[in-house]
Design an enzyme around this catalytic site. Structure first.
Site, PDB file in Angstrom:
ATOM      1  N   ASP A  44      20.740  23.942  23.887  1.00 33.54           N
ATOM      2  CA  ASP A  44      20.931  25.117  24.720  1.00 33.54           C
ATOM      3  C   ASP A  44      22.404  25.527  24.667  1.00 33.54           C
ATOM      4  O   ASP A  44      23.276  24.806  25.162  1.00 33.54           O
ATOM      5  CB  ASP A  44      20.515  24.796  26.162  1.00 33.54           C
ATOM      6  CG  ASP A  44      20.722  25.982  27.069  1.00 33.54           C
ATOM      7  OD1 ASP A  44      19.904  26.918  26.987  1.00 33.54           O
ATOM      8  OD2 ASP A  44      21.713  26.005  27.825  1.00 33.54           O
ATOM      9  N   TYR A  49      30.185  29.825  26.475  1.00 31.53           N
ATOM     10  CA  TYR A  49      30.711  28.450  26.453  1.00 31.53           C
ATOM     11  C   TYR A  49      31.856  28.309  25.440  1.00 31.53           C
ATOM     12  O   TYR A  49      32.574  27.306  25.456  1.00 31.53           O
ATOM     13  CB  TYR A  49      29.620  27.423  26.095  1.00 31.53           C
ATOM     14  CG  TYR A  49      28.403  27.412  27.008  1.00 31.53           C
ATOM     15  CD1 TYR A  49      28.413  28.021  28.251  1.00 31.53           C
ATOM     16  CD2 TYR A  49      27.224  26.768  26.611  1.00 31.53           C
ATOM     17  CE1 TYR A  49      27.291  28.005  29.065  1.00 31.53           C
ATOM     18  CE2 TYR A  49      26.101  26.743  27.424  1.00 31.53           C
ATOM     19  CZ  TYR A  49      26.135  27.376  28.645  1.00 31.53           C
ATOM     20  OH  TYR A  49      25.023  27.366  29.444  1.00 31.53           O
ATOM     21  N   LYS A  74      22.638  32.538  24.381  1.00 26.55           N
ATOM     22  CA  LYS A  74      22.638  33.443  25.543  1.00 26.55           C
ATOM     23  C   LYS A  74      23.613  34.608  25.348  1.00 26.55           C
ATOM     24  O   LYS A  74      24.741  34.404  24.895  1.00 26.55           O
ATOM     25  CB  LYS A  74      23.041  32.692  26.816  1.00 26.55           C
ATOM     26  CG  LYS A  74      22.151  31.536  27.159  1.00 26.55           C
ATOM     27  CD  LYS A  74      22.460  30.953  28.535  1.00 26.55           C
ATOM     28  CE  LYS A  74      21.860  29.580  28.663  1.00 26.55           C
ATOM     29  NZ  LYS A  74      22.744  28.511  28.169  1.00 26.55           N
ATOM     30  N   HIS A 107      22.107  35.928  29.840  1.00 25.89           N
ATOM     31  CA  HIS A 107      22.743  34.835  30.599  1.00 25.89           C
ATOM     32  C   HIS A 107      22.679  35.062  32.116  1.00 25.89           C
ATOM     33  O   HIS A 107      22.358  34.144  32.878  1.00 25.89           O
ATOM     34  CB  HIS A 107      24.203  34.682  30.143  1.00 25.89           C
ATOM     35  CG  HIS A 107      24.762  33.315  30.370  1.00 25.89           C
ATOM     36  ND1 HIS A 107      25.702  32.757  29.558  1.00 25.89           N
ATOM     37  CD2 HIS A 107      24.513  32.388  31.321  1.00 25.89           C
ATOM     38  CE1 HIS A 107      26.010  31.546  29.998  1.00 25.89           C
ATOM     39  NE2 HIS A 107      25.298  31.304  31.077  1.00 25.89           N
TER      40      HIS A 107
END
Ligand code: A2P
Length: 281
Positions: A44, A49, A74, A107
Site C-alpha cells: 500500500d 509518502y 493513492k 487519498h
C-alpha cells in the site's frame, strides 16, 4: 496468502504492507525486500509518502515478478480534478516503475470545510479514476477516508462503484457505520493504522485477551480486522514484527471476544476527520 475478491472479481491479498513513514532510501529498499521475503504481496503506497521510487526499487530488487504482487497507489489532494488525476496516476506508475497499478485510490475526499464545491471536485476526480480503470492503467479503483455521506454523494454521479474504501480502523474505532454501508454496496474496507499507530499495543485489556490466545496484541488487532471482513495494512520496519503480523491464520478470536473488542470505547487514534479536515486541503 489467501485473497479477498473485489466487486470486479479482482483478487487482493488478505493483509497488506503499509509503507507510510518509510523515508530513508537504502533502509526502505531493504525493508521492502524483507517484506516480500516474509510473504507480503500487497503493498500500500501513496504519492504523498514521497517514497514511490524507493518502493519500486525494493520490489525490483526482491526479484519477485510483477504479476505476483499487488501494488496499490493513492492520488494526492493537490492532484484532484480530471486531467490532473490522470497525469498524477501516470507519474505514480512511472515512479513505481510497475507498468500498471492493481488499485488506485483517492487519498482524501475534498471536504466541506475547505471546498465549497467539494461534491463537484470529487465527482470530476472520480470520472478520471473511471477513465484510468477503463483504459487498463489501473486494475481496480477506490477511495480512502470517505464517510457515508461522502460516498453517497459520489455514487450519485459514479458509473463505477468504488471497489475499496480505506479508512482508519482499529479496536476502539471500529467504523461500524462505514463497514455496513460498504458491505451493502460491495465495497471492500481496508484498515489503515490497524494497530492505532502502535497505541493499541499498550492497552492492558487487549494484552489480557491476547495472552489468552498466546498471541501478541498486534496479532489480535490484525485478526480482529480480518474477522470483521476488513483488510488490514499494518506497518512495521522490523523483520520479526513483520512476520508476526502475517502469522494470524492458526487461531480464531471467539465470538464473545469479538463482541467485546467491537464494543471497546475509543482508545486513541489519529483524530483525523475527513469531513471537517482542513489540514490536507
Ligand atoms: P516497528 O516498525 O518498529 O515494528 P500501525 O500499523 O497501526 O500504523 O502501527 C505501526 C506501529 O506499530 C509502528 O510503530 C510499528 O513499529 C509498530 N508495530 C508494528 N507491528 C508490531 C508488532 N507486531 N509488535 C509491536 N509493534 C509493532
Amino acid at each position: 496468502m489467501d485473497y479477498y475478491e473485489l466487486s470486479n472479481s479482482q483478487r487482493i491479498p488478505l493483509i497488506g504492507y503499509g509503507t507510510w513513514r518509510l523515508k530513508n532510501k537504502e533502509e526502505t529498499i531493504e525493508i521492502i525486500e524483507n517484506a516480500v521475503k516474509c510473504g507480503y504481496r500487497l503493498f500500500d503506497t501513496a504519492f504523498a509518502y514521497g517514497n514511490e521510487q524507493m518502493i519500486g526499487a525494493g520490489l525490483k530488487k526482491s526479484g519477485i515478478s510483477r504479476k505476483e504482487i499487488f501494488i496499490s497507489g493513492k492520488l494526492w489532494n493537490e492532484d484532484r480534478g480530471y486531467e490532473s488525476t490522470i497525469k498524477a496516476c501516470k507519474k505514480t506508475i512511472e515512479n513505481l516503475d510497475c507498468e500498471y497499478l492493481d488499485l488506485y485510490l483517492i487519498h482524501w475526499p475534498a471536504s466541506k470545510a475547505v471546498h465549497k464545491d467539494w461534491e463537484k471536485i470529487n465527482e470530476e476526480t472520480w470520472k478520471a479514476m473511471e477513465y484510468l480503470y477503463q483504459e487498463g492503467l489501473v486494475k481496480a479503483i477506490g477511495v480512502c477516508n470517505f464517510k457515508v455521506n461522502q460516498l453517497e454523494e459520489l455514487l450519485k454521479s459514479a458509473t463505477i462503484i468504488p471497489m475499496v474504501n480505506q479508512v482508519e480502523m482499529h479496536i476502539g474505532q471500529n467504523q461500524e457505520e462505514i463497514r455496513k454501508y460498504c458491505e451493502d454496496k460491495g465495497i471492500l474496507v481496508e484498515a489503515w493504522s490497524p494497530l492505532g499507530s502502535g497505541k493499541m499495543l499498550k492497552i492492558k485489556e487487549l494484552e489480557e485477551i491476547a495472552n489468552k490466545y498466546q498471541i501478541t496484541i498486534a496479532q489480535l488487532c490484525i485478526k480482529w480486522c480480518l474477522q470483521n471482513g476488513v483488510l488490514p495494512l499494518p506497518k512495521s520496519k522490523n523483520l520479526e514484527r513483520m512476520k508476526n503480523n502475517l502469522n494470524v491464520f492458526d487461531f480464531e478470536i471467539s465470538s464473545e471476544d469479538m463482541k467485546l473488542l467491537n464494543e471497546m470505547p475509543y482508545l486513541g487514534g489519529s483524530g483525523l476527520d475527513s469531513e471537517t479536515i482542513t489540514l490536507f486541503g
